[in-house]
Design a protein around this motif. Structure first.
Motif, PDB file in Angstrom:
ATOM      1  N   HIS A 142       0.846  -1.187   0.000  1.00 24.01           N
ATOM      2  CA  HIS A 142       0.000   0.000   0.000  1.00 24.01           C
ATOM      3  C   HIS A 142       0.887   1.245   0.000  1.00 24.01           C
ATOM      4  CE1 HIS A 142      -2.881  -3.001   1.392  1.00 24.01           C
ATOM      5  NE2 HIS A 142      -3.849  -2.158   1.074  1.00 24.01           N
ATOM      6  N   THR A 143       0.482   2.258  -0.738  1.00 28.11           N
ATOM      7  CA  THR A 143       1.211   3.522  -0.762  1.00 28.11           C
ATOM      8  C   THR A 143       0.258   4.634  -1.188  1.00 28.11           C
ATOM      9  OG1 THR A 143       3.229   4.612  -1.552  1.00 28.11           O
ATOM     10  CG2 THR A 143       1.991   3.328  -3.160  1.00 28.11           C
ATOM     11  N   ASP A 144       0.670   5.845  -0.976  1.00 26.04           N
ATOM     12  CA  ASP A 144      -0.178   6.974  -1.378  1.00 26.04           C
ATOM     13  C   ASP A 144      -0.097   7.225  -2.877  1.00 26.04           C
ATOM     14  OD1 ASP A 144      -1.196   8.065   1.277  1.00 26.04           O
ATOM     15  OD2 ASP A 144       0.961   8.013   1.648  1.00 26.04           O
ATOM     16  N   LEU A 145       1.111   7.130  -3.433  1.00 22.85           N
ATOM     17  CA  LEU A 145       1.315   7.420  -4.848  1.00 22.85           C
ATOM     18  C   LEU A 145       2.246   6.392  -5.466  1.00 22.85           C
ATOM     19  CD1 LEU A 145       1.085   9.349  -7.340  1.00 22.85           C
ATOM     20  CD2 LEU A 145       3.086  10.560  -6.437  1.00 22.85           C
ATOM     21  N   VAL A 146       1.844   5.866  -6.613  1.00 23.05           N
ATOM     22  CA  VAL A 146       2.712   5.022  -7.432  1.00 23.05           C
ATOM     23  C   VAL A 146       3.018   5.773  -8.724  1.00 23.05           C
ATOM     24  CG1 VAL A 146       2.836   2.972  -8.888  1.00 23.05           C
ATOM     25  CG2 VAL A 146       2.035   2.770  -6.555  1.00 23.05           C
ATOM     26  N   ILE A 147       4.283   5.838  -9.072  1.00 18.82           N
ATOM     27  CA  ILE A 147       4.713   6.450 -10.337  1.00 18.82           C
ATOM     28  C   ILE A 147       5.260   5.340 -11.217  1.00 18.82           C
ATOM     29  CG2 ILE A 147       6.254   8.120 -11.434  1.00 18.82           C
ATOM     30  CD1 ILE A 147       6.393   9.495  -8.607  1.00 18.82           C
ATOM     31  N   VAL A 148       4.699   5.207 -12.400  1.00 14.65           N
ATOM     32  CA  VAL A 148       5.129   4.177 -13.344  1.00 14.65           C
ATOM     33  C   VAL A 148       6.099   4.810 -14.340  1.00 14.65           C
ATOM     34  CG1 VAL A 148       4.398   2.457 -15.024  1.00 14.65           C
ATOM     35  CG2 VAL A 148       2.879   3.062 -13.117  1.00 14.65           C
ATOM     36  N   GLY A 149       7.357   4.442 -14.248  1.00 15.10           N
ATOM     37  CA  GLY A 149       8.363   4.975 -15.167  1.00 15.10           C
ATOM     38  C   GLY A 149       9.408   5.809 -14.446  1.00 15.10           C
ATOM     39  N   GLY A 150      10.676   5.431 -14.624  1.00 19.94           N
ATOM     40  CA  GLY A 150      11.770   6.107 -13.932  1.00 19.94           C
ATOM     41  C   GLY A 150      12.620   6.963 -14.839  1.00 19.94           C
ATOM     42  N   GLY A 151      11.978   7.629 -15.812  1.00 17.92           N
ATOM     43  CA  GLY A 151      12.687   8.643 -16.586  1.00 17.92           C
ATOM     44  C   GLY A 151      12.696   9.947 -15.814  1.00 17.92           C
ATOM     45  N   ILE A 152      13.099  11.026 -16.457  1.00 14.79           N
ATOM     46  CA  ILE A 152      13.245  12.285 -15.727  1.00 14.79           C
ATOM     47  C   ILE A 152      11.905  12.810 -15.223  1.00 14.79           C
ATOM     48  CG2 ILE A 152      13.103  13.850 -17.729  1.00 14.79           C
ATOM     49  CD1 ILE A 152      15.484  15.395 -16.332  1.00 14.79           C
ATOM     50  N   PHE A 153      10.800  12.573 -15.963  1.00 17.56           N
ATOM     51  CA  PHE A 153       9.494  12.997 -15.474  1.00 17.56           C
ATOM     52  C   PHE A 153       9.136  12.249 -14.188  1.00 17.56           C
ATOM     53  CE2 PHE A 153       7.221  14.742 -19.540  1.00 17.56           C
ATOM     54  CZ  PHE A 153       8.150  15.757 -19.606  1.00 17.56           C
ATOM     55  N   GLY A 154       9.272  10.929 -14.208  1.00 20.26           N
ATOM     56  CA  GLY A 154       8.938  10.143 -13.031  1.00 20.26           C
ATOM     57  C   GLY A 154       9.780  10.518 -11.827  1.00 20.26           C
ATOM     58  N   CYS A 155      11.086  10.699 -12.047  1.00 23.11           N
ATOM     59  CA  CYS A 155      11.982  11.056 -10.941  1.00 23.11           C
ATOM     60  C   CYS A 155      11.655  12.438 -10.389  1.00 23.11           C
ATOM     61  CB  CYS A 155      13.434  10.999 -11.409  1.00 23.11           C
ATOM     62  SG  CYS A 155      14.028   9.331 -11.786  1.00 23.11           S
ATOM     63  N   ALA A 156      11.298  13.379 -11.270  1.00 20.34           N
ATOM     64  CA  ALA A 156      10.953  14.725 -10.817  1.00 20.34           C
ATOM     65  C   ALA A 156       9.664  14.717 -10.009  1.00 20.34           C
ATOM     66  CB  ALA A 156      10.823  15.662 -12.017  1.00 20.34           C
ATOM     67  N   ILE A 157       8.673  13.941 -10.444  1.00 21.45           N
ATOM     68  CA  ILE A 157       7.413  13.850  -9.695  1.00 21.45           C
ATOM     69  C   ILE A 157       7.668  13.261  -8.314  1.00 21.45           C
ATOM     70  CG2 ILE A 157       5.121  12.772  -9.641  1.00 21.45           C
ATOM     71  CD1 ILE A 157       5.345  12.774 -12.796  1.00 21.45           C
ATOM     72  N   ALA A 158       8.499  12.210  -8.250  1.00 19.54           N
ATOM     73  CA  ALA A 158       8.830  11.601  -6.957  1.00 19.54           C
ATOM     74  C   ALA A 158       9.508  12.609  -6.039  1.00 19.54           C
ATOM     75  CB  ALA A 158       9.733  10.385  -7.174  1.00 19.54           C
ATOM     76  N   TYR A 159      10.376  13.427  -6.603  1.00 18.36           N
ATOM     77  CA  TYR A 159      11.077  14.444  -5.806  1.00 18.36           C
ATOM     78  C   TYR A 159      10.098  15.440  -5.196  1.00 18.36           C
ATOM     79  CZ  TYR A 159      13.509  18.837  -4.898  1.00 18.36           C
ATOM     80  OH  TYR A 159      13.941  19.991  -4.316  1.00 18.36           O
ATOM     81  N   TYR A 160       9.254  16.035  -6.015  1.00 17.52           N
ATOM     82  CA  TYR A 160       8.355  17.075  -5.506  1.00 17.52           C
ATOM     83  C   TYR A 160       7.294  16.499  -4.567  1.00 17.52           C
ATOM     84  CZ  TYR A 160      10.185  20.621  -8.729  1.00 17.52           C
ATOM     85  OH  TYR A 160      10.989  21.527  -9.389  1.00 17.52           O
ATOM     86  N   TYR A 161       6.810  15.303  -4.865  1.00 15.48           N
ATOM     87  CA  TYR A 161       5.783  14.718  -4.003  1.00 15.48           C
ATOM     88  C   TYR A 161       6.372  14.418  -2.624  1.00 15.48           C
ATOM     89  CZ  TYR A 161       1.813  11.885  -2.509  1.00 15.48           C
ATOM     90  OH  TYR A 161       0.720  11.390  -1.824  1.00 15.48           O
ATOM     91  N   SER A 162       7.558  13.815  -2.592  1.00 13.29           N
ATOM     92  CA  SER A 162       8.178  13.490  -1.306  1.00 13.29           C
ATOM     93  C   SER A 162       8.572  14.761  -0.545  1.00 13.29           C
ATOM     94  CB  SER A 162       9.401  12.591  -1.521  1.00 13.29           C
ATOM     95  OG  SER A 162      10.363  13.221  -2.360  1.00 13.29           O
ATOM     96  N   LYS A 163       8.940  15.795  -1.265  1.00 12.54           N
ATOM     97  CA  LYS A 163       9.337  17.056  -0.635  1.00 12.54           C
ATOM     98  C   LYS A 163       8.144  17.784  -0.018  1.00 12.54           C
ATOM     99  CE  LYS A 163      11.226  21.616  -1.854  1.00 12.54           C
ATOM    100  NZ  LYS A 163      11.733  22.459  -2.967  1.00 12.54           N
ATOM    101  N   ASN A 164       7.026  17.799  -0.732  1.00 10.97           N
ATOM    102  CA  ASN A 164       5.885  18.612  -0.318  1.00 10.97           C
ATOM    103  C   ASN A 164       4.828  17.853   0.460  1.00 10.97           C
ATOM    104  OD1 ASN A 164       7.086  20.750  -1.667  1.00 10.97           O
ATOM    105  ND2 ASN A 164       5.945  20.414  -3.549  1.00 10.97           N
ATOM    106  N   ASN A 165       5.051  16.554   0.679  1.00 12.41           N
ATOM    107  CA  ASN A 165       4.075  15.742   1.412  1.00 12.41           C
ATOM    108  C   ASN A 165       4.752  14.885   2.472  1.00 12.41           C
ATOM    109  OD1 ASN A 165       1.369  16.067  -0.228  1.00 12.41           O
ATOM    110  ND2 ASN A 165       2.978  15.780  -1.749  1.00 12.41           N
ATOM    111  N   PRO A 166       5.358  15.519   3.469  1.00 16.00           N
ATOM    112  CA  PRO A 166       5.993  14.726   4.535  1.00 16.00           C
ATOM    113  C   PRO A 166       4.954  13.839   5.231  1.00 16.00           C
ATOM    114  CG  PRO A 166       5.776  17.040   5.173  1.00 16.00           C
ATOM    115  CD  PRO A 166       5.451  16.972   3.722  1.00 16.00           C
ATOM    116  N   GLY A 167       5.341  12.614   5.474  1.00 12.15           N
ATOM    117  CA  GLY A 167       4.420  11.683   6.116  1.00 12.15           C
ATOM    118  C   GLY A 167       3.655  10.814   5.145  1.00 12.15           C
ATOM    119  N   LYS A 168       3.690  11.166   3.843  1.00 12.76           N
ATOM    120  CA  LYS A 168       3.039  10.346   2.832  1.00 12.76           C
ATOM    121  C   LYS A 168       4.090   9.511   2.088  1.00 12.76           C
ATOM    122  CE  LYS A 168      -1.312  12.672   1.947  1.00 12.76           C
ATOM    123  NZ  LYS A 168      -2.287  13.029   0.882  1.00 12.76           N
TER     124      LYS A 168
END
Length: 409
Positions: A6-32
């Protein structure tokens, strides 16, 4: 390998878009929690093969705020990691040699002022001094945007991933997403080669393969895998390492320095296109050109030689090709799929994915968080072409034509 179930967000694809989304989501949503899944290695497909022109000032206004964000976040990540991304801020030279491209250049200079970006005209003598290989005789006007840069795209994508991991993002390589878990028009997770993962939101950032996943929900993503290719010459004194990048729209070509060599790309009359279903999982298994693009070079050589006289004499050392997701209007494919809950898309880079990655990452991450998007994605809507079949040949050709007609970098 044990995956979270279980997780809050799944990102499919580890190109630069996927990595950037993971960065901002983890940065702006502590605890998720956020999980990024990549079946191969991070940033190993389109990202690592990009020419990576970080163009802020461009005719498409919708891209400009996204690229400005990329420059901003790059500095923040450098500070956080204590390392340099080594952006090469050499500036971009725009050479207009026809009435049509002159009009475009004048509009571009005007756009730069709208966004408080420095841009001005330079003389032919100044241009020749800055770029010794460039023949400027036919130029009607030459514009210069001094703060434009190029970068190592793989390194930028890796910085996003590393900073995301520091904030708790779970990044898994070697895990393939084989389907969606959905019910009554709501996406609830993904099926992977290592088991099922339930999530509040799923982001399809699978690059040129994104239409395959989206079609499970009956959504035809308006893009197609179209070949991008460029060449790198032998080293020569006529290619200073710190010379500006150059856009030559009258030759449908661009060039930038590459360590004492010249990296350049051209638009062929008929761009190679493939169905997303026919692109192999490992892009290195695809033959982009049996002759390493030499026929395309010869076809366009006369146009390029107008501005690059040594073109026929200089040796070519490297050929690099990959697929970019192109759309008929050369706009991105971003946002929610109409009528589907819990499912977002970040794709259709149109050859500008590296430069806009920061804005794409922040915008999609905020949407996944349930907050308002700080950027205007209205031009990137998934349903803007109506109902389409992304695997149909007529559609593929339409997307390929957009690249063939492209004038900018």
């Amino acid at each position: 390998m044990n995956l979270m179930t279980h997780t809050d967000l799944v990102i499919v694809g580890g190109g630069i878009f996927g990595c950037a989304i993971a960065y901002y989501y983890s940065k702006n949503n502590p605890g998720k929690n956020v999980m990024l899944l990549e079946r191969n290695e991070l940033n190993n497909a389109a990202t690592s093969r990009a020419a990576a022109l970080m163009t802020m000032v461009r005719s498409k206004r919708s891209y400009i705020p996204l690229t400005i964000e990329t420059f901003k976040v790059a500095k923040e990540m450098e500070k956080e990691l204590g390392e340099s991304l080594d952006f090469k801020v050499v500036g971009m030279m725009h050479l207009a040699a026809s009435e049509g491209t002159l009009k475009d250049l004048e509009e571009l200079i005007s756009i730069a002022s709208e966004y408080d970006q420095e841009a001005y005209y330079i003389t032919k003598e100044d241009a020749q001094k800055r770029v010794p290989w460039l023949k400027v005789d036919e130029a009607l006007k030459i514009g210069f945007v001094p703060n434009e840069a190029y970068c190592d795209p793989y390194m930028l994508g890796t910085f996003f991933a590393r900073c995301a991991k520091l904030r708790g993002a779970e990044i898994r390589q070697g895990v393939e997403v084989i389907g969606l878990i959905h019910e009554n028009g709501t996406v609830k997770g993904v099926k992977t080669s290592h088991g099922e993962i339930i999530a509040e939101t799923v982001v399809d950032a699978a690059g040129v393969w994104a239409p395959i996943l989206a079609m499970e929900m009956g959504a035809g993503l308006p893009m197609a895998p179209v070949r991008s290719q460029y060449w790198i010459t032998e080293r020569s004194d006529i290619f200073p390492v710190d010379s500006p990048m150059v856009l030559m729209p009258d030759a449908q070509a661009y060039a930038r320095p590459e360590g004492g060599s010249l990296l350049f790309g051209i638009r062929e009359k008929k761009s190679l296109v493939a169905s997303p279903k026919d692109v192999p999982n490992d892009i290195t298994d695809f033959v982009f050109s049996k002759d390493e693009g030499m026929n395309d070079l010869l076809e366009n050589g006369e146009k390029l030689a107008r501005f690059f006289p040594e073109f026929y004499d200089i040796g070519i050392k490297y050929y690099v090709a990959g697929f970019s997701g192109y759309t008929p209007d050369s706009q991105l494919v971003l946002g929610a799929v109409p009528g589907i809950k819990g499912f977002l898309v970040a794709s259709g880079c149109c050859g500008a994915g590296i430069s806009v990655a920061g804005g794409v990452g922040l915008g999609i991450a905020e949407m996944a968080s349930g907050r308002s998007n700080p950027f205007d994605f209205s031009e990137f809507g998934i349903s803007r072409f109506g109902e389409i079949n992304p695997f149909e040949q007529d559609w593929l050709n339409r997307c390929a034509s957009a690249r063939s007609k492209k004038l900018s970098g």
